[in-house]
Scaffold this motif. Sequence first.
Motif, PDB file in Angstrom:
ATOM      1  N   GLY A  12       0.799  -1.231   0.000  1.00 29.91           N
ATOM      2  CA  GLY A  12       0.000   0.000   0.000  1.00 29.91           C
ATOM      3  C   GLY A  12       0.827   1.274   0.000  1.00 29.91           C
ATOM      4  O   GLY A  12       0.354   2.336   0.431  1.00 29.91           O
ATOM      5  N   VAL A  13       2.060   1.179  -0.503  1.00 31.20           N
ATOM      6  CA  VAL A  13       2.960   2.341  -0.533  1.00 31.20           C
ATOM      7  C   VAL A  13       2.421   3.435  -1.463  1.00 31.20           C
ATOM      8  O   VAL A  13       2.729   4.615  -1.301  1.00 31.20           O
ATOM      9  CB  VAL A  13       4.383   1.901  -0.986  1.00 31.20           C
ATOM     10  CG1 VAL A  13       5.324   3.081  -1.152  1.00 31.20           C
ATOM     11  CG2 VAL A  13       4.969   0.901   0.019  1.00 31.20           C
ATOM     12  N   HIS A  14       1.574   3.036  -2.419  1.00 31.11           N
ATOM     13  CA  HIS A  14       1.084   3.971  -3.451  1.00 31.11           C
ATOM     14  C   HIS A  14      -0.047   4.892  -2.991  1.00 31.11           C
ATOM     15  O   HIS A  14      -0.366   5.857  -3.676  1.00 31.11           O
ATOM     16  CB  HIS A  14       0.620   3.182  -4.684  1.00 31.11           C
ATOM     17  CG  HIS A  14      -0.460   2.188  -4.389  1.00 31.11           C
ATOM     18  ND1 HIS A  14      -0.277   1.117  -3.527  1.00 31.11           N
ATOM     19  CD2 HIS A  14      -1.753   2.082  -4.831  1.00 31.11           C
ATOM     20  CE1 HIS A  14      -1.378   0.402  -3.471  1.00 31.11           C
ATOM     21  NE2 HIS A  14      -2.294   0.970  -4.246  1.00 31.11           N
ATOM     22  N   PHE A  15      -0.645   4.614  -1.845  1.00 29.04           N
ATOM     23  CA  PHE A  15      -1.776   5.446  -1.402  1.00 29.04           C
ATOM     24  C   PHE A  15      -1.311   6.781  -0.828  1.00 29.04           C
ATOM     25  O   PHE A  15      -0.634   6.824   0.203  1.00 29.04           O
ATOM     26  CB  PHE A  15      -2.616   4.711  -0.357  1.00 29.04           C
ATOM     27  CG  PHE A  15      -3.382   3.544  -0.906  1.00 29.04           C
ATOM     28  CD1 PHE A  15      -4.314   3.722  -1.920  1.00 29.04           C
ATOM     29  CD2 PHE A  15      -3.167   2.261  -0.419  1.00 29.04           C
ATOM     30  CE1 PHE A  15      -5.016   2.632  -2.441  1.00 29.04           C
ATOM     31  CE2 PHE A  15      -3.859   1.168  -0.928  1.00 29.04           C
ATOM     32  CZ  PHE A  15      -4.786   1.356  -1.946  1.00 29.04           C
ATOM     33  N   PRO A 200       9.051   9.030  -2.223  1.00 30.12           N
ATOM     34  CA  PRO A 200       7.603   9.264  -2.247  1.00 30.12           C
ATOM     35  C   PRO A 200       6.863   8.006  -1.806  1.00 30.12           C
ATOM     36  O   PRO A 200       7.025   6.941  -2.423  1.00 30.12           O
ATOM     37  CB  PRO A 200       7.310   9.618  -3.707  1.00 30.12           C
ATOM     38  CG  PRO A 200       8.464   9.087  -4.483  1.00 30.12           C
ATOM     39  CD  PRO A 200       9.641   9.046  -3.567  1.00 30.12           C
ATOM     40  N   ALA A 201       6.107   8.103  -0.717  1.00 35.43           N
ATOM     41  CA  ALA A 201       5.461   6.901  -0.177  1.00 35.43           C
ATOM     42  C   ALA A 201       4.379   7.255   0.836  1.00 35.43           C
ATOM     43  O   ALA A 201       4.395   8.332   1.431  1.00 35.43           O
ATOM     44  CB  ALA A 201       6.513   6.008   0.493  1.00 35.43           C
ATOM     45  N   SER A 208       3.266  -0.018   4.955  1.00 36.94           N
ATOM     46  CA  SER A 208       4.047   0.750   3.979  1.00 36.94           C
ATOM     47  C   SER A 208       5.380   1.188   4.593  1.00 36.94           C
ATOM     48  O   SER A 208       6.437   1.063   3.966  1.00 36.94           O
ATOM     49  CB  SER A 208       3.246   1.985   3.530  1.00 36.94           C
ATOM     50  OG  SER A 208       4.056   2.866   2.780  1.00 36.94           O
ATOM     51  N   ILE A 209       5.317   1.681   5.826  1.00 34.00           N
ATOM     52  CA  ILE A 209       6.528   2.137   6.532  1.00 34.00           C
ATOM     53  C   ILE A 209       7.495   0.965   6.703  1.00 34.00           C
ATOM     54  O   ILE A 209       8.696   1.087   6.473  1.00 34.00           O
ATOM     55  CB  ILE A 209       6.152   2.756   7.907  1.00 34.00           C
ATOM     56  CG1 ILE A 209       5.315   4.011   7.699  1.00 34.00           C
ATOM     57  CG2 ILE A 209       7.406   3.093   8.718  1.00 34.00           C
ATOM     58  CD1 ILE A 209       4.569   4.498   8.944  1.00 34.00           C
ATOM     59  N   ASP A 210       6.948  -0.190   7.085  1.00 30.08           N
ATOM     60  CA  ASP A 210       7.760  -1.389   7.285  1.00 30.08           C
ATOM     61  C   ASP A 210       8.477  -1.796   5.996  1.00 30.08           C
ATOM     62  O   ASP A 210       9.666  -2.137   6.002  1.00 30.08           O
ATOM     63  CB  ASP A 210       6.866  -2.536   7.770  1.00 30.08           C
ATOM     64  CG  ASP A 210       7.655  -3.782   8.124  1.00 30.08           C
ATOM     65  OD1 ASP A 210       8.020  -4.534   7.197  1.00 30.08           O
ATOM     66  OD2 ASP A 210       7.940  -4.004   9.322  1.00 30.08           O
ATOM     67  N   LYS A 211       7.752  -1.745   4.875  1.00 31.27           N
ATOM     68  CA  LYS A 211       8.324  -2.153   3.590  1.00 31.27           C
ATOM     69  C   LYS A 211       9.474  -1.236   3.189  1.00 31.27           C
ATOM     70  O   LYS A 211      10.555  -1.709   2.795  1.00 31.27           O
ATOM     71  CB  LYS A 211       7.236  -2.146   2.500  1.00 31.27           C
ATOM     72  CG  LYS A 211       7.708  -2.571   1.117  1.00 31.27           C
ATOM     73  CD  LYS A 211       8.401  -3.915   1.092  1.00 31.27           C
ATOM     74  CE  LYS A 211       7.488  -5.059   1.458  1.00 31.27           C
ATOM     75  NZ  LYS A 211       8.195  -6.361   1.443  1.00 31.27           N
ATOM     76  N   ILE A 212       9.275   0.084   3.294  1.00 30.07           N
ATOM     77  CA  ILE A 212      10.326   1.048   2.924  1.00 30.07           C
ATOM     78  C   ILE A 212      11.541   0.879   3.830  1.00 30.07           C
ATOM     79  O   ILE A 212      12.687   0.851   3.373  1.00 30.07           O
ATOM     80  CB  ILE A 212       9.806   2.506   3.008  1.00 30.07           C
ATOM     81  CG1 ILE A 212       8.641   2.739   2.032  1.00 30.07           C
ATOM     82  CG2 ILE A 212      10.936   3.499   2.751  1.00 30.07           C
ATOM     83  CD1 ILE A 212       8.980   2.638   0.572  1.00 30.07           C
ATOM     84  N   LEU A 213      11.285   0.741   5.132  1.00 33.30           N
ATOM     85  CA  LEU A 213      12.396   0.624   6.088  1.00 33.30           C
ATOM     86  C   LEU A 213      13.147  -0.698   5.947  1.00 33.30           C
ATOM     87  O   LEU A 213      14.327  -0.786   6.272  1.00 33.30           O
ATOM     88  CB  LEU A 213      11.898   0.805   7.520  1.00 33.30           C
ATOM     89  CG  LEU A 213      11.636   2.269   7.899  1.00 33.30           C
ATOM     90  CD1 LEU A 213      10.948   2.367   9.241  1.00 33.30           C
ATOM     91  CD2 LEU A 213      12.927   3.061   7.949  1.00 33.30           C
TER      92      LEU A 213
END
Length: 256
Positions: A12-15, A200-201, A208-213
Amino acid sequence: MAVEVKELLEAGVHFGHLTRKWDPNMAPYVYMERNGIHIINLYKTAAKIDEAGAALAKIAASGRKILFVATKKQAKDVVAEKAGDINMPYITERWPGGMLTNFVTIRKAVKKMASIDRMKKDGTFNTLSKKERLQVDRLRAKLEKNLGSISDMTRLPGALFVVDIKREHIAIKEAQKLNIPIFAMVDTNSDPRQVDYVIPANDDASKSIDKILTYVSSAIAGGLAERKAEKEASAAAKGDAKPKAKKAVAANEEEE
């Protein structure tokens, strides 16, 4: 770790935020609008993760610390876990004003925490009255809550990684004053011009935060591994040089 757009999509990084809440400076990172919500272009997100990851790996390889900042509920636990895994400092409670611009004062507070720990080890703590012990314990707990993860940070960080630059605007301003590079997850309601490395996320969902980190911490871990390998190679080279030097000295003595 290669960045997979499919994984970003599933997390859900795109929302983004509601279109009426957007910052026009985020336009280059917006793919489209759907049901009144901006959708972030995940191909650009993936490219920016790679760019930020490479820069963070270099900083980690140089031996400098990266300070993670995230005080919002959805990010706290994720940041504490990911930063803790790679032995990097983090702030997940209230940002202490002057944390960077008045670092000397912050170091004093950290030293105070260390002195209380020493008191408990050497037995001085037990000589205090019950009331005094209670006061010292309360002070120690307060310091631990606010500064615990930065107790090993003896100098200013080499970079800041921020989740939600709107919420952490004080940290952003302090880093800007000191020219400390800022890496951040930037949602569609924020101004990306405040950040040196924009990712951008969606900065509101823990997934989403978990995936980026996960990607970011993996890149930093790579930099740390590189530094360790260089140190080991250097130590091995020095070790090899010593026997050679001894042999040369012995040979000279024999010739004499």
